[in-house]
Design a protein around this motif. Structure first.
Motif, PDB file in Angstrom:
ATOM      1  N   GLN A   1       0.803  -1.435  -0.127  1.00  0.00           N
ATOM      2  CA  GLN A   1      -0.505  -0.277   0.325  1.00  0.00           C
ATOM      3  C   GLN A   1       1.140   0.767   0.247  1.00  0.00           C
ATOM      4  O   GLN A   1       0.788   2.249  -0.497  1.00  0.00           O
ATOM      5  N   TYR A   2       2.032   1.095   0.941  1.00  0.00           N
ATOM      6  CA  TYR A   2       3.219   2.280   0.774  1.00  0.00           C
ATOM      7  C   TYR A   2       3.458   2.444  -0.675  1.00  0.00           C
ATOM      8  O   TYR A   2       3.163   3.598  -1.304  1.00  0.00           O
ATOM      9  N   ILE A   3       3.360   1.723  -1.738  1.00  0.00           N
ATOM     10  CA  ILE A   3       3.875   1.812  -3.154  1.00  0.00           C
ATOM     11  C   ILE A   3       2.951   2.113  -3.396  1.00  0.00           C
ATOM     12  O   ILE A   3       2.888   3.130  -5.357  1.00  0.00           O
ATOM     13  N   ALA A   4       1.676   1.503  -3.598  1.00  0.00           N
ATOM     14  CA  ALA A   4       0.528   1.754  -4.760  1.00  0.00           C
ATOM     15  C   ALA A   4      -0.112   2.907  -4.561  1.00  0.00           C
ATOM     16  O   ALA A   4      -0.516   3.989  -5.251  1.00  0.00           O
ATOM     17  N   ALA A   5       0.652   3.959  -3.280  1.00  0.00           N
ATOM     18  CA  ALA A   5       0.103   5.480  -3.036  1.00  0.00           C
ATOM     19  C   ALA A   5       1.067   5.901  -3.362  1.00  0.00           C
ATOM     20  O   ALA A   5       1.036   6.836  -3.017  1.00  0.00           O
ATOM     21  N   GLY A   6       2.193   5.699  -3.852  1.00  0.00           N
ATOM     22  CA  GLY A   6       3.112   6.705  -4.516  1.00  0.00           C
ATOM     23  C   GLY A   6       4.697   6.660  -4.166  1.00  0.00           C
ATOM     24  O   GLY A   6       5.120   7.368  -4.351  1.00  0.00           O
ATOM     25  N   ILE A   7       5.365   6.236  -2.496  1.00  0.00           N
ATOM     26  CA  ILE A   7       6.438   5.747  -2.590  1.00  0.00           C
ATOM     27  C   ILE A   7       6.786   5.403  -3.425  1.00  0.00           C
ATOM     28  O   ILE A   7       6.331   3.733  -3.917  1.00  0.00           O
ATOM     29  N   GLU A   8       7.944   5.441  -3.723  1.00  0.00           N
ATOM     30  CA  GLU A   8       9.221   4.831  -4.870  1.00  0.00           C
ATOM     31  C   GLU A   8      10.160   3.763  -4.293  1.00  0.00           C
ATOM     32  O   GLU A   8      10.597   5.210  -4.007  1.00  0.00           O
ATOM     33  N   PRO A   9      10.172   2.485  -4.461  1.00  0.00           N
ATOM     34  CA  PRO A   9      10.852   1.570  -3.665  1.00  0.00           C
ATOM     35  C   PRO A   9      12.513   2.160  -3.848  1.00  0.00           C
ATOM     36  O   PRO A   9      13.606   1.558  -3.620  1.00  0.00           O
ATOM     37  N   SER A  10      12.086   2.492  -5.267  1.00  0.00           N
ATOM     38  CA  SER A  10      13.707   3.482  -6.042  1.00  0.00           C
ATOM     39  C   SER A  10      14.197   4.731  -5.449  1.00  0.00           C
ATOM     40  O   SER A  10      15.578   4.992  -5.412  1.00  0.00           O
ATOM     41  N   ARG A  11      13.461   5.100  -5.126  1.00  0.00           N
ATOM     42  CA  ARG A  11      14.214   6.745  -4.514  1.00  0.00           C
ATOM     43  C   ARG A  11      13.874   6.571  -2.878  1.00  0.00           C
ATOM     44  O   ARG A  11      14.694   7.802  -2.570  1.00  0.00           O
ATOM     45  N   SER A  12      12.972   6.396  -2.342  1.00  0.00           N
ATOM     46  CA  SER A  12      13.167   6.246  -1.059  1.00  0.00           C
ATOM     47  C   SER A  12      13.572   4.944  -0.255  1.00  0.00           C
ATOM     48  O   SER A  12      13.545   4.171  -1.354  1.00  0.00           O
TER      49      SER A  12
END
Ligand code: ATP
Ligand code: MG
Length: 332
Positions: free
Chosen positions: A65-76
């Motif tokens: 859900q973090y990723i789906a809401a727009g947190i990018e695991p390549s940037r954060s």
């Protein structure tokens, strides 16, 4: 670049709209301006009983859900707390610097222990804020975006950082809370004077991010209001309607007064229908993306492992300094 740290407990299958409005929306913006660390704080979630298999699933679901809401695991740096053992290690050291009375003043502990009752209250719930201080201080964090329910915990974190630095030499950066406006606090739809929480006893007043659109709409239509019939913001007299207005405003970016004007002379039914549409439009893409990510758990676990490695390299450096300064004999 300044460092930012925040996290959420994987305490339910889905996040709720308060987590989205009070945290995720800001995280998404802030990840461009900061070196951001976003943790799924599974050790914190152990303070509540739960089935082991369900726990693992909730952790994955929260990350998705973090990723789906727009947190990018390549940037954060998006990682799972227990993947970095330094959290638990630093929390032990900090607990020896925390007064018993100091920890006892934390209102979240008082609220949650009263809610769970004496039998279900545990020492972990009591030391929760110390673990949270360890989370933040390990990363030399400059800012911590949280809802205003976490203000007191950040104060304790700052006190502990200062205490440690004074006794043992400059070790920790001093974190600052980045508190959302009070209006960003979302209340339970059935009980609009208490905060909406993942761990509420009843979920009739909780809007889950992963609810089916029909379910969200139904919960909004049934939200507690009042008998006046006017769509008007008044936190004291009209907590239910005010809460709905805040949600509407947060998701559309429109001023509350503009929304009041739009619904002037119309009933609560119209207003609630409008809000249901706003909520469903916002959550539909997020829900779909989250479910897609959960279809491939191996890939999700791989992304989390890479990011845990990045987090650990920062955390281990701080922990080594701490152990040196307090005088633990290092293994030769
Ligand atoms: P729990 O009931 O397990 O404590 P929670 O819903 O309170 O769950 P947390 O994981 O404790 O969620 O908090 C995650 C983030 O969401 C924090 O930044 C917190 O301030 C924010 N938050 C939680 N509930 C709300 C709310 N009702 N309104 C605004 N922000 C919220
Ligand atoms: Mg909470």
């Amino acid at each position: 670049q300044q460092r930012l740290y925040s996290g959420m407990q994987p305490s339910a299958d889905s996040l709720q709209i308060g987590n989205y409005i009070g945290a995720l929306l800001q995280w998404r913006e802030l990840q461009d301006q900061y070196d951001a660390f976003f943790s799924v704080v599974d050790l914190h979630a152990l303070t509540q009983p739960g089935d082991p298999a369900e726990r693992r699933e909730k952790t994955r679901r929260t990350a998705a859900q973090y990723i789906a809401a727009g947190i990018e695991p390549s940037r954060s740096t998006l990682y799972v707390q227990s993947h970095v053992p330094a959290h638990a290690e630093l929390q032990w050291v900090l607990s020896t610097l925390t007064g018993f009375g100091e920890a006892g003043r934390m209102t979240q502990f008082k609220d949650k222990s009263a809610r769970y009752g004496a039998d279900a209250t545990n020492v972990g719930l009591f030391t929760y804020p110390v673990l949270m201080a360890a989370d933040i201080l390990l990363y030399q964090t400059d800012v911590v975006p949280v809802g205003d329910d976490q203000k007191q915990h950040i104060e304790l974190t700052r006190d502990l950082a200062e205490r440690f630095n004074q006794r043992f030499g400059e070790t920790f950066a001093m974190p600052k809370p980045m508190i959302q406006r009070e209006t960003a606090r979302i209340y339970d739809l059935q009980n609009p004077t208490s905060k909406m929480s993942k761990s509420a006893e009843s979920d009739a007043g909780v809007l889950w991010m992963l609810d089916e659109p029909k379910v969200s709409a139904k919960k909004i239509m049934r939200a507690v209001t009042d008998s006046e019939g006017a769509v008007r913001f008044d936190r004291d007299e009209k907590p239910g309607v005010s809460n709905l207005l805040v949600i509407y405003s947060a998701l559309t970016g429109r001023e509350i007064t503009a929304i009041e004007d739009e619904y002037a002379g119309r009933g609560y039914g119209d207003f609630k229908k409008g809000l249901a549409e706003v909520v469903v439009n916002e959550f539909e893409p997020v829900r779909e993306r989250a479910l897609e990510l959960l279809d491939d758990p191996a890939e999700l676990d791989r992304v989390l492992a890479v990011n845990a490695g990045k987090a650990a390299s920062v955390a281990e450096k701080t922990l080594a300094d701490v152990y040196d300064r307090i005088g633990l004999l290092r293994r030769g």
